[in-house]
Motif scaffolding. Structure first.
Motif, mmCIF file in Angstrom:
data_model
loop_
_atom_site.group_PDB
_atom_site.id
_atom_site.type_symbol
_atom_site.label_atom_id
_atom_site.label_comp_id
_atom_site.label_asym_id
_atom_site.label_seq_id
_atom_site.Cartn_x
_atom_site.Cartn_y
_atom_site.Cartn_z
ATOM 1 N N MET A 1 0.668 -1.330 0.131
ATOM 2 C CA MET A 1 -0.005 -0.040 -0.180
ATOM 3 C C MET A 1 0.845 1.386 -0.151
ATOM 4 N N GLY A 2 2.059 1.313 0.220
ATOM 5 C CA GLY A 2 2.891 2.344 0.183
ATOM 6 C C GLY A 2 2.943 2.790 1.633
ATOM 7 N N HIS A 3 3.926 3.733 2.101
ATOM 8 C CA HIS A 3 4.085 4.295 3.261
ATOM 9 C C HIS A 3 4.516 3.081 4.292
ATOM 10 N N GLY A 4 5.097 1.978 3.878
ATOM 11 C CA GLY A 4 5.192 0.857 4.762
ATOM 12 C C GLY A 4 4.259 -0.104 4.926
ATOM 13 N N GLN A 5 3.286 0.297 4.674
ATOM 14 C CA GLN A 5 1.864 -0.735 5.139
ATOM 15 C C GLN A 5 1.494 -1.672 3.918
ATOM 16 N N SER A 6 1.216 -2.881 4.360
ATOM 17 C CA SER A 6 0.736 -4.110 3.583
ATOM 18 C C SER A 6 -0.715 -4.583 4.285
ATOM 19 N N ARG A 7 -1.548 -5.173 3.443
ATOM 20 C CA ARG A 7 -2.726 -5.744 4.074
ATOM 21 C C ARG A 7 -3.222 -6.510 2.702
ATOM 22 N N THR A 8 -4.135 -7.616 3.275
ATOM 23 C CA THR A 8 -4.838 -8.258 2.380
ATOM 24 C C THR A 8 -6.075 -7.502 2.046
ATOM 25 N N CYS A 9 -6.464 -7.448 0.697
ATOM 26 C CA CYS A 9 -7.549 -6.575 0.354
ATOM 27 C C CYS A 9 -8.542 -7.790 -0.371
ATOM 28 N N PRO A 10 -10.057 -7.143 -0.185
ATOM 29 C CA PRO A 10 -11.195 -7.807 -0.683
ATOM 30 C C PRO A 10 -11.144 -7.728 -2.221
ATOM 31 N N VAL A 11 -11.813 -8.680 -2.815
ATOM 32 C CA VAL A 11 -12.100 -8.693 -4.407
ATOM 33 C C VAL A 11 -13.613 -8.887 -4.471
ATOM 34 N N LEU A 12 -14.081 -7.776 -5.324
ATOM 35 C CA LEU A 12 -15.475 -7.800 -5.625
ATOM 36 C C LEU A 12 -15.697 -8.667 -6.849
ATOM 37 N N LEU A 13 -16.632 -9.698 -6.698
ATOM 38 C CA LEU A 13 -16.677 -10.539 -8.085
ATOM 39 C C LEU A 13 -18.183 -10.382 -8.470
#
Length: 252
Positions: A1-13
């Protein structure tokens, strides 16, 4: 995500009920604002609007939380369903349909494994490639999809829904920042103590003066950050319109 951040994101199907045509989009969050932005784009790509929109709300976020308007202005499920009713569209919310279950299994089984850290833009590009391949090789033949799409509404026939925007009003804090979607975006003295118009997409945040402010009508465009808790101070563009002319100025 930038700024040293990361996470798992959802996907809309999204899947068409008859032809099984797929569409998918990576989301920065499961706030209804972001869910609607993604579906809005997918309906535009389809160039059609189904008469009935069946939402699965079981796994993405409890439906009741969608009724809460962040800071009193965010696009809400209530607004969406009310506008859909004006367009004579049926919106249903509940458990997943068999077609959506099957589409999710295809996505989970066929999408290639990814490294633990990948940018949202790279993931979105890979996702689009997979969806295009799935639509070219699956049960959604061009003929079946063409027949189904011809039975849907055109976008021009559903302006009450496709005309919706994640838009609202906000006032800068004492430091000149507007709080939008988990971050803060700086505006200049022209916006101090004013109610400003804000429009959010998955890639941009646009902040506008809602009247004649300090020498003209101001429009500040930022790249939207998917990181959280960030203070952004350098916009992509700041334009000022006055007396029928527009000029670009430096800073927010």
């Amino acid at each position: 995500m930038g700024h040293g951040q990361s996470r798992t994101c959802p996907v809309l199907l999204m899947v068409a009920g008859t032809s099984q045509r797929l569409a998918a989009s990576l989301l920065p969050s499961t706030a209804f604002r972001d869910v609607w932005i993604a579906q809005h784009r997918m309906l535009q790509e389809w160039d059609a609007v189904p008469h009935t929109l069946r939402w699965e709300t079981v796994d993405i976020q409890p439906l009741m939380t969608w009724f809460l308007n962040e800071r009193g202005w965010d696009l809400s499920w209530d607004t969406y369903t009310a506008r859909a009713e004006l367009a004579d569209l049926t919106v249903q919310a509940g458990r997943p349909t068999p077609a959506l279950h099957a589409a999710r299994r295809r996505l989970t089984a066929a999408f290639p494994a990814l490294p633990s850290a990948i940018s949202p833009h790279a993931f979105a590009a890979d996702l689009k490639s997979w969806v295009d391949h799935a639509n070219a090789t699956g049960t959604s033949t061009p003929e079946r999809w063409s027949r189904e799409r011809s039975a849907m509404r055109t976008p021009a026939e559903a302006p009450q829904v496709l005309g919706l925007r994640a838009r609202g009003r906000a006032t800068p804090d004492d430091d000149g920042y507007v709080a939008i979607a988990d971050n803060h975006y700086l505006v200049g003295p022209w916006g101090a103590r004013r109610r400003l118009t804000v429009e959010v997409t998955d890639t941009e945040v646009v902040i506008r003066s809602s009247g004649y402010h300090a020498g003209g009508f101001h429009t500040v465009t930022y790249t939207r950050s998917w990181a959280r808790g960030i203070r952004l101070t350098h916009p992509l563009q700041h334009s000022v319109s006055q007396s029928g002319t527009s000029r670009t100025v430096q800073g927010p």
